[in-house]
Scaffold this motif. Structure first.
Motif, PDB file in Angstrom:
ATOM      1  N   UNK A  43      22.154  39.003  55.975  1.00  0.00           N
ATOM      2  CA  UNK A  43      20.963  38.143  55.932  1.00  0.00           C
ATOM      3  C   UNK A  43      20.300  38.066  54.563  1.00  0.00           C
ATOM      4  N   UNK A  44      20.446  39.095  53.741  1.00  0.00           N
ATOM      5  CA  UNK A  44      19.758  39.085  52.452  1.00  0.00           C
ATOM      6  C   UNK A  44      20.768  39.120  51.311  1.00  0.00           C
ATOM      7  N   UNK A  45      20.335  38.602  50.163  1.00  0.00           N
ATOM      8  CA  UNK A  45      21.215  38.601  48.993  1.00  0.00           C
ATOM      9  C   UNK A  45      21.528  40.030  48.541  1.00  0.00           C
ATOM     10  N   UNK A  46      20.564  40.929  48.698  1.00  0.00           N
ATOM     11  CA  UNK A  46      20.791  42.315  48.311  1.00  0.00           C
ATOM     12  C   UNK A  46      21.938  42.921  49.119  1.00  0.00           C
ATOM     13  N   UNK A  47      21.953  42.662  50.418  1.00  0.00           N
ATOM     14  CA  UNK A  47      23.037  43.177  51.247  1.00  0.00           C
ATOM     15  C   UNK A  47      24.371  42.525  50.893  1.00  0.00           C
ATOM     16  N   UNK A  48      24.343  41.254  50.568  1.00  0.00           N
ATOM     17  CA  UNK A  48      25.578  40.563  50.203  1.00  0.00           C
ATOM     18  C   UNK A  48      26.174  41.156  48.928  1.00  0.00           C
ATOM     19  N   UNK A  49      25.311  41.393  47.941  1.00  0.00           N
ATOM     20  CA  UNK A  49      25.781  42.012  46.695  1.00  0.00           C
ATOM     21  C   UNK A  49      26.260  43.437  46.966  1.00  0.00           C
ATOM     22  N   UNK A  50      25.541  44.157  47.840  1.00  0.00           N
ATOM     23  CA  UNK A  50      25.950  45.511  48.200  1.00  0.00           C
ATOM     24  C   UNK A  50      27.315  45.548  48.848  1.00  0.00           C
ATOM     25  N   UNK A  51      27.614  44.548  49.677  1.00  0.00           N
ATOM     26  CA  UNK A  51      28.939  44.444  50.296  1.00  0.00           C
ATOM     27  C   UNK A  51      30.034  44.351  49.240  1.00  0.00           C
ATOM     28  N   UNK A  52      29.842  43.458  48.265  1.00  0.00           N
ATOM     29  CA  UNK A  52      30.857  43.264  47.222  1.00  0.00           C
ATOM     30  C   UNK A  52      30.981  44.489  46.326  1.00  0.00           C
ATOM     31  N   UNK A  53      29.842  45.100  45.988  1.00  0.00           N
ATOM     32  CA  UNK A  53      29.886  46.291  45.141  1.00  0.00           C
ATOM     33  C   UNK A  53      30.604  47.446  45.838  1.00  0.00           C
ATOM     34  N   UNK A  54      30.285  47.659  47.110  1.00  0.00           N
ATOM     35  CA  UNK A  54      30.933  48.744  47.858  1.00  0.00           C
ATOM     36  C   UNK A  54      32.427  48.498  47.967  1.00  0.00           C
ATOM     37  N   UNK A  55      32.809  47.253  48.193  1.00  0.00           N
ATOM     38  CA  UNK A  55      34.228  46.898  48.256  1.00  0.00           C
ATOM     39  C   UNK A  55      34.917  47.190  46.924  1.00  0.00           C
ATOM     40  N   UNK A  56      34.323  46.711  45.833  1.00  0.00           N
ATOM     41  CA  UNK A  56      34.932  46.887  44.519  1.00  0.00           C
ATOM     42  C   UNK A  56      35.036  48.344  44.112  1.00  0.00           C
ATOM     43  N   UNK A  57      33.987  49.122  44.354  1.00  0.00           N
ATOM     44  CA  UNK A  57      33.999  50.545  43.991  1.00  0.00           C
ATOM     45  C   UNK A  57      35.064  51.287  44.797  1.00  0.00           C
ATOM     46  N   UNK A  75      45.286  49.086  52.058  1.00  0.00           N
ATOM     47  CA  UNK A  75      46.386  49.279  53.001  1.00  0.00           C
ATOM     48  C   UNK A  75      47.193  47.994  53.124  1.00  0.00           C
ATOM     49  N   UNK A  76      46.495  46.882  53.258  1.00  0.00           N
ATOM     50  CA  UNK A  76      47.116  45.555  53.294  1.00  0.00           C
ATOM     51  C   UNK A  76      46.035  44.565  52.890  1.00  0.00           C
ATOM     52  N   UNK A  77      46.369  43.572  52.107  1.00  0.00           N
ATOM     53  CA  UNK A  77      45.334  42.754  51.464  1.00  0.00           C
ATOM     54  C   UNK A  77      44.519  41.921  52.456  1.00  0.00           C
ATOM     55  N   UNK A  78      45.056  41.663  53.664  1.00  0.00           N
ATOM     56  CA  UNK A  78      44.409  40.724  54.587  1.00  0.00           C
ATOM     57  C   UNK A  78      42.982  41.081  54.999  1.00  0.00           C
ATOM     58  N   UNK A  79      42.585  42.369  55.146  1.00  0.00           N
ATOM     59  CA  UNK A  79      41.185  42.623  55.524  1.00  0.00           C
ATOM     60  C   UNK A  79      40.157  42.065  54.549  1.00  0.00           C
ATOM     61  N   UNK A  80      40.570  41.768  53.330  1.00  0.00           N
ATOM     62  CA  UNK A  80      39.619  41.231  52.347  1.00  0.00           C
ATOM     63  C   UNK A  80      39.073  39.872  52.753  1.00  0.00           C
ATOM     64  N   UNK A  81      39.746  39.170  53.671  1.00  0.00           N
ATOM     65  CA  UNK A  81      39.231  37.854  54.101  1.00  0.00           C
ATOM     66  C   UNK A  81      37.882  38.009  54.791  1.00  0.00           C
ATOM     67  N   UNK A  82      37.593  39.209  55.303  1.00  0.00           N
ATOM     68  CA  UNK A  82      36.319  39.439  55.966  1.00  0.00           C
ATOM     69  C   UNK A  82      35.148  39.492  54.985  1.00  0.00           C
ATOM     70  N   UNK A  83      35.439  39.554  53.686  1.00  0.00           N
ATOM     71  CA  UNK A  83      34.346  39.490  52.706  1.00  0.00           C
ATOM     72  C   UNK A  83      33.597  38.167  52.823  1.00  0.00           C
ATOM     73  N   UNK A  84      34.343  37.090  53.043  1.00  0.00           N
ATOM     74  CA  UNK A  84      33.699  35.778  53.191  1.00  0.00           C
ATOM     75  C   UNK A  84      32.848  35.737  54.453  1.00  0.00           C
TER      76      UNK A  84
END
Length: 221
Positions: free
Chosen positions: A195-209, A179-188
């Protein structure tokens, strides 16, 4: 005697918030005596009218915004054409678009309250929601611009990340990015919050998909 709901005050605030915004949508125009100005009509309506000639965003032409919001505008415009014009020909278009964006502005108030509940006790969380509800700037921005929509997904992504719901947060931020690129700053922020690396990777994968799933039809066309 019936026990009051712990969130009764917030529910009342939410009802008043909705009623206030609906009346403002019907009776006020952004700009006042300073300027009669709104992106509803100066920026969004012109490209929506191209659909009268069979031209649609990201299929026949490019826009500065990602595709989800332009397609919402086109859908609202096409819907408004089904109702006979009354007084100002922009009435139904402005009303439908304002109501569509109001759903996200309501969501902003709710998510701010939920975020505050994660940080404070209920009384202070209600105070945070009350402050947002009484601010003039969000009302004015909603009345003429679409920024409440990306704000909703930004706040929602933050809330879900705090709750350790990585996949849901990634989907919310992916929708916001389209919708607008600014919400992506919340990825950081999500990366730091989860708390876990698995969740962090899951966040990026869900975003990308999510981004790829929305972009793919337009890329293929």
């Amino acid at each position: 005697m019936k026990k009051d709901s712990p969130h009764q005050d917030f529910v009342l605030l939410l009802i008043l918030f909705i009623a206030f915004h609906v009346m403002a949508l019907l009776l006020l125009r952004p700009g006042g005596y300073i300027a009669d100005y709104s992106d509803y009509n100066t920026s969004y309506l012109p490209f929506a009218r191209w659909s009268d000639k069979g031209l649609y965003p990201f299929i026949h032409y490019w826009l500065e915004w990602p595709p989800l919001f332009p397609w919402l505008v086109v859908a609202v415009y096409r819907l408004s054409l089904l109702i006979p014009s009354w007084v100002d020909p922009r009435l139904w278009y402005d009303l439908f678009l304002g109501l569509a964006l109001l759903l996200f502005e309501i969501g902003n108030l709710v998510v701010i309250y939920l975020l505050a509940l994660e940080l404070y006790e209920r009384e202070r969380a209600f105070r945070c929601a009350l402050i947002y509800a009484l601010l003039f700037a969000p009302l004015y921005i909603w009345s003429g611009w679409f920024d409440p929509v990306p704000l909703f997904f930004l706040l929602l992504g933050l809330y879900l990340a705090i709750r350790q719901r990585a996949t849901s947060a990634g989907i919310a931020l992916g929708l916001g990015f389209m919708i607008k690129v600014t919400p992506a700053i919340m990825l950081a922020v999500g990366w730091k919050t989860l708390r876990t690396r698995r969740r962090k990777v899951g966040l990026l994968l869900a975003f990308g998909v999510t981004v790829l799933a929305i972009a793919a039809p337009f890329l293929l066309s």
